[in-house]
Design a protein around this motif. Structure first.
Motif, short mmCIF file in Angstrom:
data_model
loop_
_atom_site.label_atom_id
_atom_site.label_comp_id
_atom_site.label_asym_id
_atom_site.label_seq_id
_atom_site.Cartn_x
_atom_site.Cartn_y
_atom_site.Cartn_z
N SER A 181 4.31 -1.62 6.65
CA SER A 181 3.78 -0.35 6.16
C SER A 181 2.26 -0.26 6.33
O SER A 181 1.59 -1.23 6.65
CB SER A 181 4.13 -0.17 4.69
N ILE A 182 1.75 0.93 6.04
CA ILE A 182 0.31 1.15 6.08
C ILE A 182 -0.40 0.27 5.06
O ILE A 182 -1.53 -0.16 5.29
CB ILE A 182 -0.03 2.66 5.85
N TYR A 183 0.26 -0.03 3.97
CA TYR A 183 -0.36 -0.84 2.92
C TYR A 183 -0.56 -2.28 3.40
O TYR A 183 -1.62 -2.87 3.17
CB TYR A 183 0.47 -0.80 1.64
N GLU A 184 0.43 -2.85 4.05
CA GLU A 184 0.27 -4.20 4.62
C GLU A 184 -0.77 -4.20 5.73
O GLU A 184 -1.59 -5.12 5.83
CB GLU A 184 1.60 -4.75 5.15
N TYR A 185 -0.73 -3.17 6.57
CA TYR A 185 -1.69 -3.08 7.67
C TYR A 185 -3.12 -3.06 7.14
O TYR A 185 -3.97 -3.83 7.58
CB TYR A 185 -1.40 -1.84 8.53
#
Length: 101
Positions: free
Chosen positions: A11-15
């Protein structure tokens, strides 16, 4: 880096969390108290190729932040898995090319 070259699958959060390491690298490279140490130039040389590859990869993706942002935060990778594709559309209204896991 390899995860982005193949199409980032999380996800964008991990990225964005993983980009945090590049923020730390920048702090090290620009710390005035470290400039006198020859190891700093060795470190800078060691990451230069990776930075060039990552910057080129990001240039293939859409811009999501203004020019004033650090280069590693301005664009998203152009190819991603379903989670990042959905997040990019929801958070930034941009489309990434989807690759399968």
């Amino acid at each position: 880096m390899a995860a982005c070259e193949e199409g980032y699958q999380w996800s964008i959060y991990e990225y964005e969390s993983e980009l945090g390491i590049r923020d730390v690298i920048d702090k090290v490279l620009t710390a005035p108290e470290l400039t006198a140490h020859p190891e700093l130039s060795i470190f800078a040389e060691a990451i230069a190729d990776t930075d060039e590859r990552f910057a080129a990869l990001l240039r293939s993706g859409p811009s999501v932040l203004p020019e004033a942002a650090f280069w590693w935060n301005r664009n998203l990778p152009g190819r991603a898995g379903p989670d990042l594709v959905a997040d990019a559309e929801a958070h930034y209204a941009v489309h990434l090319r989807q690759v399968e896991p």
